[in-house]
Design an enzyme around this catalytic site. Structure first.
Site, mmCIF file in Angstrom:
data_model
loop_
_atom_site.group_PDB
_atom_site.id
_atom_site.type_symbol
_atom_site.label_atom_id
_atom_site.label_comp_id
_atom_site.label_asym_id
_atom_site.label_seq_id
_atom_site.Cartn_x
_atom_site.Cartn_y
_atom_site.Cartn_z
ATOM 1 N N ASN A 135 -48.304 -26.334 -23.665
ATOM 2 C CA ASN A 135 -49.232 -26.750 -24.726
ATOM 3 C C ASN A 135 -50.630 -26.236 -24.360
ATOM 4 O O ASN A 135 -51.244 -26.718 -23.425
ATOM 5 C CB ASN A 135 -49.231 -28.279 -24.836
ATOM 6 C CG ASN A 135 -50.140 -28.796 -25.939
ATOM 7 O OD1 ASN A 135 -50.990 -28.073 -26.457
ATOM 8 N ND2 ASN A 135 -49.968 -30.057 -26.289
ATOM 9 N N CYS B 195 -56.065 -30.161 -30.492
ATOM 10 C CA CYS B 195 -54.959 -29.237 -30.776
ATOM 11 C C CYS B 195 -54.935 -28.767 -32.223
ATOM 12 O O CYS B 195 -54.255 -27.792 -32.541
ATOM 13 C CB CYS B 195 -53.627 -29.889 -30.410
ATOM 14 S SG CYS B 195 -53.532 -30.412 -28.673
ATOM 15 N N HIS C 161 -48.200 -25.953 -34.030
ATOM 16 C CA HIS C 161 -48.811 -26.165 -32.720
ATOM 17 C C HIS C 161 -47.703 -26.308 -31.699
ATOM 18 O O HIS C 161 -46.746 -27.056 -31.891
ATOM 19 C CB HIS C 161 -49.682 -27.425 -32.763
ATOM 20 C CG HIS C 161 -50.113 -27.909 -31.419
ATOM 21 N ND1 HIS C 161 -50.663 -27.084 -30.465
ATOM 22 C CD2 HIS C 161 -50.061 -29.154 -30.859
ATOM 23 C CE1 HIS C 161 -50.926 -27.785 -29.378
ATOM 24 N NE2 HIS C 161 -50.569 -29.039 -29.595
#
Length: 328
Positions: free
Chosen positions: A285, A122, A255
């Protein structure tokens, strides 16, 4: 003359198939697993996500995002002289050929420029931007295509409601180009391999087969605690390196993993939530794609304007984290 790097184009791509929490709850109920829209939203802030259809690869999403970024930059594909693609879900097992090379072929870039993948989960997009910025400032490249792209739906265990409800697919891209005025003001990267087991895909390859689990594994509580701590620190590191204060940030683009982590970071930086770009509610996500997806959304709807200061920061498996402070 001092050379800087500047973002001159952004682009994104979401697969057409949108899956709401209610859709997912029905799918899981067929397997005897109970969840609900209220349960998912209260824990993550996620209401929907997008899934790629069978046969659609990471490179397919990446190419669409890249084309849009190149078009906004008013360049042609062959003007790109370096491709860096961040992904944890490459087109090919073993990671080669790299998905960046596949994207190069699909974009018909035939100028011989280097292309490579970056794996920091990520945090991958932040890592890739930092690498691109260094190449440009060193005078090695002028127009770098930086992409974050994922098909995380392929590595989700849909019998584990604690993880399968959180992730989605998508791609985001930027063109980072040499400039006479500052664009990327500071980058800071970190990792700590001792925390590698709290967010990982624990399987390994042996004799052409996967040994162990090929599904994503996450210790949610451990990730949450670590993420809130390191994101504040790395944000302040980037600000200090640029000689700036948090009050000078126009937009925070973290993020997009969990709304509570995002809000916690903004609070620690004493930033109002109105200065934070949020797409996690509709995208879920999307790992390395989440920051460039959110950036492109905010650029195209007019929130992020030329001359504004944007702080982008990510945290992911490895354990990795980093931040990029940029003037648009």
């Amino acid at each position: 003359m001092t050379v800087y790097s500047k973002i001159i184009g952004t682009g994104s791509c979401l697969p057409p198939r949108r899956v709401t929490n209610d859709d997912l709850a029905q799918q899981l109920a067929a397997k005897g697993i109970e969840t609900s829209d209220e349960w998912i939203v209260s824990r993550s802030g996620i209401s929907a996500r997008h899934y790629a259809d069978p046969g659609v690869q990471t490179s397919d999403l990446a190419v669409q995002a890249a084309r849009r970024a190149i078009e906004m930059a008013r360049l042609q594909p062959n003007d790109i002289d370096l491709i860096i693609l961040a992904t944890s879900t490459p087109d090919h097992y073993g990671g080669f050929p790299s998905t960046a090379c596949v994207v190069q072929r699909k974009l018909a870039i035939d100028n011989g420029c280097p292309a490579m993948d970056v794996q920091a989960v990520c945090s991958g997009f932040v890592y890739a931007v930092s690498v691109a910025d260094s190449f440009i400032k060193a005078g090695a490249h002028k127009n770098v295509l930086v992409i974050g792209a994922e098909v995380f739906s392929r590595i989700l265990n849909f019998e584990d409601r604690t993880t399968c409800v959180l992730f989605g697919d998508g791609a985001g891209a930027i063109v980072l180009s040499a400039a006479a005025e500052p664009g990327v003001l500071a980058t800071r990267l970190h990792s700590d391999g001792s925390h590698g087991d709290i967010l990982c895909v624990p399987g390994s390859f042996s004799n052409g087969a996967i040994e162990g689990s090929a599904f994503l594994h996450m210790d949610g509580q451990a990730v949450f605690k670590l993420a809130v701590s390191v994101l504040e620190k790395v944000a302040n590191e980037a600000l200090q390196a640029a000689g700036m204060k948090a009050s000078e940030i126009d937009w925070l683009i973290p993020h997009q993993a969990n709304i509570r982590i995002m809000q916690g970071t903004a609070k620690k930086l004493d930033l109002p939530l109105s200065k934070m770009v949020v797409t996690v509610d509709q995208h879920g996500n999307t790992s390395a794609a989440s920051i460039p997806l959110a950036l492109d959304a905010a650029v195209r709807d007019g929130r992020v304007k030329p001359g504004q200061n944007v702080l982008m920061e990510g945290v992911g498996g490895g354990f990795t984290w980093g931040a990029v402070l940029a003037r648009m």
